[in-house]
Scaffold this active site. Structure first.
Site, short mmCIF file in Angstrom:
data_model
loop_
_atom_site.label_atom_id
_atom_site.label_comp_id
_atom_site.label_asym_id
_atom_site.label_seq_id
_atom_site.Cartn_x
_atom_site.Cartn_y
_atom_site.Cartn_z
N PHE A 147 -8.95 -30.81 -45.36
CA PHE A 147 -8.98 -31.34 -44.00
C PHE A 147 -10.35 -31.93 -43.67
O PHE A 147 -10.91 -31.71 -42.59
CB PHE A 147 -8.58 -30.28 -42.98
CG PHE A 147 -7.56 -30.78 -41.99
CD1 PHE A 147 -6.30 -31.16 -42.40
CD2 PHE A 147 -7.87 -30.88 -40.64
CE1 PHE A 147 -5.36 -31.63 -41.49
CE2 PHE A 147 -6.94 -31.34 -39.72
CZ PHE A 147 -5.68 -31.72 -40.15
N CYS A 187 -2.82 -34.16 -41.76
CA CYS A 187 -1.99 -33.37 -42.68
C CYS A 187 -1.51 -34.20 -43.85
O CYS A 187 -1.22 -33.66 -44.92
CB CYS A 187 -0.80 -32.76 -41.94
SG CYS A 187 0.32 -33.97 -41.19
N GLY A 224 0.59 -27.72 -36.89
CA GLY A 224 -0.73 -27.14 -37.09
C GLY A 224 -0.85 -26.57 -38.49
O GLY A 224 -0.12 -26.96 -39.41
N SER A 225 -1.76 -25.64 -38.64
CA SER A 225 -2.05 -25.10 -39.97
C SER A 225 -0.92 -24.20 -40.45
O SER A 225 -0.17 -23.62 -39.65
CB SER A 225 -3.35 -24.31 -39.94
OG SER A 225 -3.19 -23.11 -39.20
N GLU A 278 5.79 -27.97 -38.51
CA GLU A 278 5.21 -29.06 -39.29
C GLU A 278 3.78 -28.65 -39.59
O GLU A 278 2.93 -28.64 -38.71
CB GLU A 278 5.28 -30.38 -38.51
CG GLU A 278 5.24 -31.61 -39.39
CD GLU A 278 3.83 -31.97 -39.83
OE1 GLU A 278 3.48 -31.66 -41.00
OE2 GLU A 278 3.10 -32.51 -39.02
N LEU A 279 3.53 -28.30 -40.86
CA LEU A 279 2.33 -27.56 -41.20
C LEU A 279 1.39 -28.39 -42.08
O LEU A 279 1.40 -29.61 -42.02
CB LEU A 279 2.73 -26.24 -41.86
CG LEU A 279 3.74 -25.41 -41.06
CD1 LEU A 279 4.15 -24.18 -41.82
CD2 LEU A 279 3.18 -25.06 -39.69
N GLY A 280 0.58 -27.72 -42.88
CA GLY A 280 -0.45 -28.40 -43.63
C GLY A 280 0.07 -29.15 -44.83
O GLY A 280 1.26 -29.15 -45.14
N ASN A 290 -5.90 -33.21 -34.14
CA ASN A 290 -6.32 -34.34 -34.99
C ASN A 290 -5.70 -35.67 -34.56
O ASN A 290 -6.39 -36.69 -34.50
CB ASN A 290 -6.03 -34.04 -36.46
CG ASN A 290 -4.59 -33.70 -36.74
OD1 ASN A 290 -3.86 -33.23 -35.86
ND2 ASN A 290 -4.15 -33.96 -37.95
N GLU A 348 -6.20 -26.87 -48.83
CA GLU A 348 -6.20 -28.02 -47.94
C GLU A 348 -7.61 -28.17 -47.36
O GLU A 348 -8.09 -27.28 -46.65
CB GLU A 348 -5.18 -27.85 -46.81
CG GLU A 348 -5.11 -29.07 -45.90
CD GLU A 348 -4.13 -28.90 -44.75
OE1 GLU A 348 -3.64 -29.92 -44.26
OE2 GLU A 348 -3.89 -27.74 -44.34
#
Length: 487
Positions: free
Chosen positions: A384, A288, A232-233, A254-256, A156, A382
């Site tokens: 997105f 995110c 990512g997710s 570092e996630l959603g 993204n 989420e």
């Protein structure tokens, strides 16, 4: 001046300081707006990753032995090269990732900040002089590199979200194996390799290997990799954390996010609706930090909804490479189906589409949902995508409770006429970041960035916190002469 990506050397290749053939063929990179093939990148195999990790481990001590100034110079030269080629890089972000031009320019500017800030790290103090319990002994604690850092980055903000790990890791003396997402492997991988090669980074210190699950899994399992930095997710992040844990790696996840924008009843509703639109629709909501839940006090909810709906209804959607638009395409058909499933499922459960809810190809209209309750998919998941679900609450206390009613904890924003009131609310939110009288999408290279809960494992990106992420403490003592002991 030659373009950064001119020539055919990188097409269908992986990178170890030079471009070379991969073990699993090539992957076509397509433009989501048109379906056109933009190029090919190498498809890395597990054996490619294992070879890269060995080479990176062998190259890392020599790189770490360079003076801090020498490492800083490489990053400064990379920044200057990017500045000279920024129009070319922005065009790749537009065509490969569906970025509108403003978002692409913003992303490049953020990467420039990351490079300049990272270049300052190697010349900062890297240790402490400790008191000693024994006479004549010198005791210090010093920061030392981890070794080889594996970076798995998303599609993204591909350039930024790779470089924010690559640059500080290199600055602090590590070598790096980067696996960019295949959807944006050029702007998230090839560009980085070319920049750092042009800047004089020694061969073997950086490797770029695009691919799907196989190279990612190989990175997490390889014993030569000391750390995984994953963005990512949440679902994939759980798998990465579990796999990396088996080899006792350090893991940064570092996630959603499913982020709350709270609109209190003393807010400037024109400013709040502008912040809400920006927070939900920037880059088609594929961030995110997107404002995924608009939580609005009931006595201003109707007016806020009206203003937000009017803003969303007039935002142009189309090909950002050929038209002046506010939103481009979603990244692929899978993401489109995910967004539409949540929207339609939420409507089935009783919510109302105020605007949007339709798409043509991968172009999804900015969508405002009214009447969203805490049990509906648009509140719980989420999305997105370019969707603004609005949930109405009675008062400030309920707003706080509803904002905290999520497994995620990345960022929140509060719109209010009183900073003191906003601060009181912020103190009660379970998130890694909070912005008062702002929107949720903020990033500074020198600020600690990260979340809690399902949004991450408390890791933090940012130049000062980079010392915590990409180095480890070593305690060292010394005496001028050896001494005897009782045994």
């Amino acid at each position: 001046m030659a373009e950064l990506l001119a020539g055919e050397s990188w097409h269908g290749k992986i990178f170890d300081g030079r471009w070379k053939d991969p073990g699993a063929g090539a992957i076509k990179v397509t433009e989501p707006a048109t379906g056109a093939v933009l190029g090919e990148v190498g498809n890395a195999s597990a054996s490619d990753v294992d070879a890269a990790a060995r080479i990176a481990a062998a190259a890392q001590p020599g790189w770490a032995a360079r003076t801090g100034e020498e490492r800083a110079q490489v990053l400064r030269r990379a920044a200057l090269t990017l500045q000279a080629n920024r129009a070319e890089v922005e065009r790749w972000l537009i065509r490969e990732g569906g970025s509108v031009p403003g978002k692409a320019a913003f992303e490049v500017q953020l990467v420039l900040s990351e490079l300049w800030e990272a270049a300052a790290l190697p010349t900062q103090p890297s240790g402490l002089l400790l008191p000693s319990s024994q006479d004549g002994r010198t005791s210090i604690a010093r920061r030392v590199p981890l070794g080889v850092v594996g970076v798995i980055s998303p599609w993204n903000f591909p350039f930024l979200l790779a470089m924010r790990a690559v640059a500080p890791a290199l600055a602090l003396g590590n070598s790096v194996v980067l696996k960019p997402d295949v959807h944006t492997a050029i702007s998230g991988g090839v560009v980085i390799a070319q920049l750092l090669r042009e800047a004089g980074l020694p061969e073997g210190v950086l490797h770029v290997l695009a691919g799907e699950a196989e190279p990612g899994q190989a990175l997490t399992e390889n014993p030569d990799i000391a750390m995984i930095s994953f963005t990512g997710s949440t679902s994939v992040g759980r798998l990465v954390g579990a796999a990396a844990g088996r080899t006792l790696k350090r893991v940064s996840l570092e996630l959603g996010g499913n982020n709350a924008l709270i609109v209190l009843d003393d807010a400037d509703l024109d400013a709040a609706s502008s912040a809400g639109a920006w927070g939900s629709f920037l880059h088609q909501g594929q961030v995110c930090m997107t404002a995924g839940r608009h939580i609005v006090l009931e006595n201003v909810a109707d007016e806020y909804l009206d203003r937000l709906t009017r803003r969303a209804a007039v935002l142009p959607v189309g090909d950002p490479n050929t038209a002046d638009v506010a939103l481009g395409p979603l990244i692929n058909a899978q993401q489109l189906a995910h967004v539409d499933r949540i929207v339609q499922g939420t409507v089935t459960e009783g919510a109302e589409i105020r605007t949007g809810g339709t798409h043509q190809g991968l172009f999804y209209r900015p969508t405002v949902l009214a009447g969203v309750t805490t049990a509906m998919p648009a509140f719980r998941e989420e999305i997105f995508g370019p969707v603004a679900p609005v949930t109405v609450v009675r008062d400030e206390a309920e707003a706080i409770a509803v904002a905290n009613d999520s497994e995620y904890g990345l960022v929140a924003a509060i719109q209010t006429g009183s900073v003191d009131r906003g601060t009181r609310v912020a103190d009660q939110l379970r998130t890694g970041m909070v912005h008062i009288n702002d929107q949720t999408l903020n990033n500074d290279a020198y600020a600690p960035f990260g979340g809690v809960g399902a949004s991450g494992n408390h890791a933090r990106f940012g130049t000062q916190t980079s010392w915590d992420e990409f180095t480890q403490w070593q305690w060292r003592t010394s005496r001028p002469t050896a001494q005897a002991f009782p045994f």
